[in-house]
Design a protein around this motif. Structure first.
Motif, mmCIF file in Angstrom:
data_model
loop_
_atom_site.group_PDB
_atom_site.id
_atom_site.type_symbol
_atom_site.label_atom_id
_atom_site.label_comp_id
_atom_site.label_asym_id
_atom_site.label_seq_id
_atom_site.Cartn_x
_atom_site.Cartn_y
_atom_site.Cartn_z
ATOM 1 N N ASN A 1 62.735 36.787 -0.862
ATOM 2 C CA ASN A 1 63.720 36.642 -1.933
ATOM 3 C C ASN A 1 65.076 37.196 -1.493
ATOM 4 N N LYS A 2 66.069 36.312 -1.459
ATOM 5 C CA LYS A 2 67.395 36.715 -0.951
ATOM 6 C C LYS A 2 68.199 37.498 -1.992
ATOM 7 N N ARG A 3 67.726 37.485 -3.243
ATOM 8 C CA ARG A 3 68.502 38.179 -4.299
ATOM 9 C C ARG A 3 68.275 39.688 -4.296
ATOM 10 N N VAL A 4 67.220 40.144 -3.581
ATOM 11 C CA VAL A 4 66.928 41.581 -3.609
ATOM 12 C C VAL A 4 66.743 42.138 -2.206
ATOM 13 N N THR A 5 66.949 43.447 -2.107
ATOM 14 C CA THR A 5 66.569 44.190 -0.903
ATOM 15 C C THR A 5 65.392 45.057 -1.323
ATOM 16 N N ALA A 6 64.250 44.883 -0.643
ATOM 17 C CA ALA A 6 63.029 45.518 -1.147
ATOM 18 C C ALA A 6 62.246 46.212 -0.049
ATOM 19 N N THR A 7 61.477 47.198 -0.468
ATOM 20 C CA THR A 7 60.498 47.799 0.425
ATOM 21 C C THR A 7 59.302 48.264 -0.403
ATOM 22 N N ILE A 8 58.277 48.742 0.317
ATOM 23 C CA ILE A 8 57.089 49.273 -0.370
ATOM 24 C C ILE A 8 56.809 50.658 0.193
ATOM 25 N N LEU A 9 56.600 51.615 -0.684
ATOM 26 C CA LEU A 9 56.171 52.944 -0.258
ATOM 27 C C LEU A 9 54.685 53.054 -0.572
ATOM 28 N N HIS A 10 53.880 53.346 0.433
ATOM 29 C CA HIS A 10 52.458 53.556 0.119
ATOM 30 C C HIS A 10 52.162 55.040 0.184
ATOM 31 N N SER A 11 51.199 55.441 -0.632
ATOM 32 C CA SER A 11 50.926 56.882 -0.664
ATOM 33 C C SER A 11 49.481 57.141 -1.060
ATOM 34 N N MET A 12 49.016 58.277 -0.571
ATOM 35 C CA MET A 12 47.692 58.765 -0.940
ATOM 36 C C MET A 12 47.963 59.951 -1.840
ATOM 37 N N GLY A 13 47.701 59.784 -3.128
ATOM 38 C CA GLY A 13 47.974 60.894 -4.041
ATOM 39 C C GLY A 13 46.690 61.486 -4.564
ATOM 40 N N ALA A 14 46.790 62.193 -5.696
ATOM 41 C CA ALA A 14 45.611 62.817 -6.288
ATOM 42 C C ALA A 14 44.652 61.750 -6.793
ATOM 43 N N LYS A 15 45.208 60.571 -7.193
ATOM 44 C CA LYS A 15 44.368 59.584 -7.857
ATOM 45 C C LYS A 15 43.774 58.563 -6.897
ATOM 46 N N GLU A 16 44.595 58.031 -6.005
ATOM 47 C CA GLU A 16 44.132 56.877 -5.229
ATOM 48 C C GLU A 16 45.089 56.600 -4.086
ATOM 49 N N TYR A 17 44.683 55.663 -3.209
ATOM 50 C CA TYR A 17 45.577 55.161 -2.168
ATOM 51 C C TYR A 17 46.189 53.866 -2.701
ATOM 52 N N ASP A 18 47.515 53.869 -2.864
ATOM 53 C CA ASP A 18 48.158 52.681 -3.425
ATOM 54 C C ASP A 18 49.626 52.647 -2.987
ATOM 55 N N GLY A 19 50.410 51.813 -3.601
ATOM 56 C CA GLY A 19 51.812 51.702 -3.193
ATOM 57 C C GLY A 19 52.669 51.190 -4.315
ATOM 58 N N ILE A 20 53.956 51.400 -4.142
ATOM 59 C CA ILE A 20 54.923 51.033 -5.169
ATOM 60 C C ILE A 20 56.030 50.204 -4.476
ATOM 61 N N ALA A 21 56.333 49.033 -5.044
ATOM 62 C CA ALA A 21 57.414 48.212 -4.471
ATOM 63 C C ALA A 21 58.714 48.564 -5.180
ATOM 64 N N ILE A 22 59.774 48.698 -4.397
ATOM 65 C CA ILE A 22 61.089 49.024 -4.957
ATOM 66 C C ILE A 22 62.051 47.959 -4.482
ATOM 67 N N ALA A 23 62.696 47.289 -5.430
ATOM 68 C CA ALA A 23 63.661 46.240 -5.078
ATOM 69 C C ALA A 23 64.982 46.551 -5.774
ATOM 70 N N VAL A 24 66.065 46.360 -5.046
ATOM 71 C CA VAL A 24 67.388 46.508 -5.658
ATOM 72 C C VAL A 24 68.046 45.140 -5.640
ATOM 73 N N VAL A 25 68.618 44.758 -6.791
ATOM 74 C CA VAL A 25 69.282 43.453 -6.863
ATOM 75 C C VAL A 25 70.585 43.530 -6.064
ATOM 76 N N ASN A 26 70.746 42.581 -5.139
ATOM 77 C CA ASN A 26 71.892 42.603 -4.221
ATOM 78 C C ASN A 26 73.215 42.327 -4.922
ATOM 79 N N ARG A 27 74.270 42.857 -4.318
ATOM 80 C CA ARG A 27 75.631 42.502 -4.759
ATOM 81 C C ARG A 27 75.832 41.010 -4.522
ATOM 82 N N VAL A 28 76.642 40.391 -5.370
ATOM 83 C CA VAL A 28 76.955 38.975 -5.171
ATOM 84 C C VAL A 28 77.914 38.891 -3.992
ATOM 85 N N LYS A 29 77.596 38.002 -3.019
ATOM 86 C CA LYS A 29 78.462 37.889 -1.832
ATOM 87 C C LYS A 29 79.773 37.214 -2.200
ATOM 88 N N GLU A 30 80.887 37.746 -1.646
ATOM 89 C CA GLU A 30 82.215 37.161 -1.972
ATOM 90 C C GLU A 30 82.528 36.030 -1.009
#
Ligand SMILES: C[S@@+](CC[C@H](N)C(=O)[O-])C[C@H]1O[C@@H](n2cnc3c(N)ncnc32)[C@H](O)[C@@H]1O
Length: 225
Positions: free
Chosen positions: A196-225
């Protein structure tokens, strides 16, 4: 490696940076007494949501999947005085428990809880919204995560942060032949994020107290001039 280290470190971080007060611990207890699943984010994840809110100067926040209102309270507490969280919950009983917990936390003026399926409520929010959301937290059922993300984009502005929980599922995302609809839902989302070209995204995975899982974080990109 001794896996107990993961929950000990989770506790260490939580004690230092994300301690729970009685309102939050009472919500966790209310899930058991009211027969709701213990599927809330952890306190460290609640604090992470707050850090992201401050980073994007969030005044308007949208959440999909309220459960008992635990993450909603973390979100609402990081709002400025004129801020608002709209949170969507499909299950009526979950909604009733959440509303009680939100009232107990004194946060009902800042939280607008909508009971209904997200795919029914999101078009209504689009129709009524004249302002975009600054942050969107997707934590409802996993199969329609791509559809939820498409709606989230329609409700965003450049700089909006979109966070999707549980996108690694104990590593099951690596299985391309998985028949699990939840796994397939997050696999579709993760692939879409890579294209998806509209966002810049990554995934952080982690082993916490509950489980092994991950969270995706996306930021909506600036509109190109
Ligand atoms: C993982 S729990 C949410 C946990 C919550 N965000 C927290 O951390 O405290 C997922 C919630 O999504 C709700 N849900 C499931 N399908 C939904 C749908 N189609 N629309 C809205 N909510 C849904 C479930 O009833 C459940 O309460």
């Amino acid at each position: 490696m001794d896996t107990k280290i993961f929950s000990r470190v989770d506790k260490y971080i939580s004690n230092l940076l994300a301690p729970e007060d009685k309102i939050l611990t009472d919500i966790i207890k209310s899930l058991d007494t009211e027969g709701l699943p213990q599927h809330s984010v952890s306190s460290n994840q609640g604090k992470f949501l707050q850090v992201m809110m401050i980073a994007c100067n969030a005044k308007r926040v949208l959440e999909l999947g309220t459960l008992g209102g635990y993450s909603t309270i973390w979100l609402a507490r990081a709002l400025p005085h004129n801020g608002k969280v709209i949170t969507i919950e499909a299950d009526k009983h979950h909604g009733t428990v959440a509303q009680k917990n939100i009232n107990n936390a004194g946060l009902s003026p800042k939280v607008d809880l909508r009971v209904g399926k997200a795919l029914d409520i999101l078009p209504q929010i689009i129709a009524e919204s004249d302002e975009p959301f600054d942050m969107i937290f997707i934590d409802a059922d996993k199969p329609p995560y791509v559809e939820y993300f498409d709606y989230a984009l329609q409700l965003s502005r450049p700089g909006t942060i979109i966070i999707c929980d549980n996108v690694i599922r104990e590593g099951k995302v690596l299985d391309n032949n998985s028949k699990d609809e939840k796994v397939q839902g997050v696999q579709r989302l993760n692939k879409m994020l890579s294209e998806n070209k509209r966002v810049t995204a990554t995934i952080l995975h982690s082993m916490g107290a509950k489980e092994y899982d991950g969270i995706a974080i996306a930021v909506v990109n600036r509109v190109k001039e």
